[in-house]
Design a protein around this motif. Structure first.
Motif, PDB file in Angstrom:
ATOM      1  N   ASN A  68       1.041  -1.360  -0.120  1.00  0.00           N
ATOM      2  CA  ASN A  68      -0.117   0.011  -0.209  1.00  0.00           C
ATOM      3  C   ASN A  68       0.980   1.169  -0.242  1.00  0.00           C
ATOM      4  OD1 ASN A  68      -2.286  -1.413  -0.127  1.00  0.00           O
ATOM      5  ND2 ASN A  68      -2.679  -1.160   2.194  1.00  0.00           N
ATOM      6  N   GLN A  69       1.801   1.365   0.826  1.00  0.00           N
ATOM      7  CA  GLN A  69       2.855   2.326   0.683  1.00  0.00           C
ATOM      8  C   GLN A  69       3.438   2.520  -0.608  1.00  0.00           C
ATOM      9  OE1 GLN A  69       6.639   2.023   2.680  1.00  0.00           O
ATOM     10  NE2 GLN A  69       6.369   4.265   3.671  1.00  0.00           N
ATOM     11  N   ALA A  70       3.910   1.513  -1.176  1.00  0.00           N
ATOM     12  CA  ALA A  70       4.575   1.488  -2.635  1.00  0.00           C
ATOM     13  C   ALA A  70       3.516   2.287  -3.620  1.00  0.00           C
ATOM     14  CB  ALA A  70       4.880   0.255  -3.034  1.00  0.00           C
ATOM     15  N   ILE A  71       2.196   1.669  -3.536  1.00  0.00           N
ATOM     16  CA  ILE A  71       0.984   2.303  -4.409  1.00  0.00           C
ATOM     17  C   ILE A  71       0.816   3.687  -4.205  1.00  0.00           C
ATOM     18  CG2 ILE A  71      -1.459   2.231  -4.845  1.00  0.00           C
ATOM     19  CD1 ILE A  71      -1.254  -0.892  -4.029  1.00  0.00           C
ATOM     20  N   ARG A  76       2.980   8.964  -8.876  1.00  0.00           N
ATOM     21  CA  ARG A  76       3.425  10.194  -9.956  1.00  0.00           C
ATOM     22  C   ARG A  76       4.603   9.493 -10.762  1.00  0.00           C
ATOM     23  NH1 ARG A  76       4.529  15.140  -6.299  1.00  0.00           N
ATOM     24  NH2 ARG A  76       5.001  13.540  -4.999  1.00  0.00           N
ATOM     25  N   PHE A  77       4.936   8.254 -10.561  1.00  0.00           N
ATOM     26  CA  PHE A  77       6.186   7.551 -11.258  1.00  0.00           C
ATOM     27  C   PHE A  77       5.335   6.624 -12.146  1.00  0.00           C
ATOM     28  CE2 PHE A  77       8.005   9.137  -7.642  1.00  0.00           C
ATOM     29  CZ  PHE A  77       9.231   9.231  -7.777  1.00  0.00           C
ATOM     30  N   ASP A  78       6.293   6.076 -13.214  1.00  0.00           N
ATOM     31  CA  ASP A  78       5.843   5.190 -14.163  1.00  0.00           C
ATOM     32  C   ASP A  78       5.740   3.803 -13.600  1.00  0.00           C
ATOM     33  OD1 ASP A  78       5.675   6.685 -16.561  1.00  0.00           O
ATOM     34  OD2 ASP A  78       7.462   7.101 -16.152  1.00  0.00           O
ATOM     35  N   GLY A  79       6.569   3.427 -12.530  1.00  0.00           N
ATOM     36  CA  GLY A  79       6.816   2.243 -11.822  1.00  0.00           C
ATOM     37  C   GLY A  79       7.510   2.351 -10.764  1.00  0.00           C
ATOM     38  N   VAL A  80       7.515   1.102 -10.272  1.00  0.00           N
ATOM     39  CA  VAL A  80       8.461   1.023  -8.784  1.00  0.00           C
ATOM     40  C   VAL A  80       9.645  -0.215  -9.054  1.00  0.00           C
ATOM     41  CG1 VAL A  80       6.438   1.551  -7.325  1.00  0.00           C
ATOM     42  CG2 VAL A  80       6.812  -0.989  -7.997  1.00  0.00           C
ATOM     43  N   HIS A  81      10.688   0.051  -8.165  1.00  0.00           N
ATOM     44  CA  HIS A  81      11.493  -1.052  -8.320  1.00  0.00           C
ATOM     45  C   HIS A  81      11.624  -1.545  -7.022  1.00  0.00           C
ATOM     46  CE1 HIS A  81      15.179  -3.232 -10.000  1.00  0.00           C
ATOM     47  NE2 HIS A  81      15.720  -2.675  -8.829  1.00  0.00           N
ATOM     48  N   LEU A  82      11.682  -2.820  -6.802  1.00  0.00           N
ATOM     49  CA  LEU A  82      11.689  -3.447  -5.565  1.00  0.00           C
ATOM     50  C   LEU A  82      13.003  -3.921  -4.939  1.00  0.00           C
ATOM     51  CD1 LEU A  82       8.196  -5.247  -5.659  1.00  0.00           C
ATOM     52  CD2 LEU A  82       8.670  -2.769  -4.652  1.00  0.00           C
ATOM     53  N   LEU A  93       1.261  -5.813  -5.870  1.00  0.00           N
ATOM     54  CA  LEU A  93       1.239  -4.600  -6.741  1.00  0.00           C
ATOM     55  C   LEU A  93       0.803  -5.075  -8.036  1.00  0.00           C
ATOM     56  CD1 LEU A  93       4.817  -3.486  -5.361  1.00  0.00           C
ATOM     57  CD2 LEU A  93       2.397  -2.341  -5.280  1.00  0.00           C
ATOM     58  N   ARG A  94       1.123  -6.056  -8.794  1.00  0.00           N
ATOM     59  CA  ARG A  94       0.928  -6.538 -10.051  1.00  0.00           C
ATOM     60  C   ARG A  94      -0.776  -6.610 -10.286  1.00  0.00           C
ATOM     61  NH1 ARG A  94       2.124  -4.838 -13.939  1.00  0.00           N
ATOM     62  NH2 ARG A  94       4.297  -5.724 -13.723  1.00  0.00           N
ATOM     63  N   SER A  95      -1.221  -7.268  -9.157  1.00  0.00           N
ATOM     64  CA  SER A  95      -2.755  -7.161  -9.030  1.00  0.00           C
ATOM     65  C   SER A  95      -3.531  -5.513  -8.834  1.00  0.00           C
ATOM     66  CB  SER A  95      -3.402  -7.931  -7.879  1.00  0.00           C
ATOM     67  OG  SER A  95      -3.054  -9.083  -7.656  1.00  0.00           O
ATOM     68  N   TYR A  96      -3.080  -4.781  -8.382  1.00  0.00           N
ATOM     69  CA  TYR A  96      -3.233  -3.519  -8.094  1.00  0.00           C
ATOM     70  C   TYR A  96      -3.010  -2.548  -9.529  1.00  0.00           C
ATOM     71  CZ  TYR A  96      -4.155   1.273  -6.647  1.00  0.00           C
ATOM     72  OH  TYR A  96      -4.634   2.529  -6.495  1.00  0.00           O
ATOM     73  N   LYS A 101       1.452  -0.093 -14.764  1.00  0.00           N
ATOM     74  CA  LYS A 101       2.837   0.636 -14.113  1.00  0.00           C
ATOM     75  C   LYS A 101       3.768  -0.699 -14.294  1.00  0.00           C
ATOM     76  CE  LYS A 101       1.284   4.089 -11.111  1.00  0.00           C
ATOM     77  NZ  LYS A 101       2.298   5.284 -10.872  1.00  0.00           N
ATOM     78  N   ILE A 102       5.277  -0.254 -14.421  1.00  0.00           N
ATOM     79  CA  ILE A 102       6.495  -1.214 -14.550  1.00  0.00           C
ATOM     80  C   ILE A 102       6.745  -1.656 -12.826  1.00  0.00           C
ATOM     81  CG2 ILE A 102       8.609  -1.331 -15.203  1.00  0.00           C
ATOM     82  CD1 ILE A 102       8.266   1.182 -16.747  1.00  0.00           C
TER      83      ILE A 102
END
Length: 186
Positions: A68-71, A76-82, A93-96, A101-102
């Motif tokens: 949820n914090q990552a979401i 305002r980003f194109d994606g996240v890197h974990l 995250l993929r489900s959401y 988003k990447i």
């Protein structure tokens, strides 16, 4: 998703205001920009400075406490890197995000790459490929060469990359490469 045939990802070091002021110069040869920090302190500054670079893909890489914090922080980003300890965040995250988003993942072994991709990551950095200070034993180019193309096409090489390595990495048909010092030295 904005892509090219072989992407280059500039990973910000633990940044400060001075680094941010020079970021447009460092970012000239990068396809994607990854904002990596220990917390969300410089997100607004990063986004303000990169506004003229809106044609570049922007990724957020923080030590997220939850999906949820990552979401929330990546809106305002194109994606996240974990980070490598957040493998279990990929599926929620993929489900959401669906495929809007990447999702990238920091892997340090082929097994981690396979797991992350199975959970829904779009790509994985695999590191260190070349010798790099304080990063342990390098995996080496042979590790990449021995992988099937179906896996290599989702791998972003990271660790110790210099300009003389780029052609060789491109020939392996990887997704791309990433670095910090590479862009500072370019």
């Amino acid at each position: 998703m904005k892509t090219t045939s072989f992407i280059s990802i500039l990973i910000t070091p633990c940044i400060d205001k001075a680094y941010l002021q020079n970021l447009p110069l460092y970012a000239e040869s990068a396809s994607w920009l990854m904002h990596r920090h220990t917390d969300g302190e410089f997100i607004d500054d990063f986004l303000e400075i990169t506004r003229p670079l809106s044609h570049k893909t922007l990724l957020l890489n923080l030590p997220f406490a939850s999906p949820n914090q990552a979401i929330a922080l990546s809106s305002r980003f194109d994606g996240v890197h974990l980070k490598s300890n957040l493998l279990e965040f990929i599926t929620p995250l993929r489900s959401y995000f669906l495929h809007n988003k990447i999702i990238g993942y920091s892997a340090h072994s082929v097994d981690e790459v396979e797991s992350a991709l199975a959970f829904g990551a779009d790509y994985c950095t695999l590191s260190p490929i070349y010798p790099s200070l304080n990063k342990g034993t390098s995996l080496g180019l042979e590790t990449l060469k021995n992988l099937p193309q179906s896996l290599r096409s989702h791998i972003v090489a990271l660790g110790g990359i210099k300009s003389q390595h780029i052609h060789e990495l491109m020939n392996l048909e990887l997704f791309g490469f990433a670095g910090i010092s590479y862009f500072l030295e370019s």
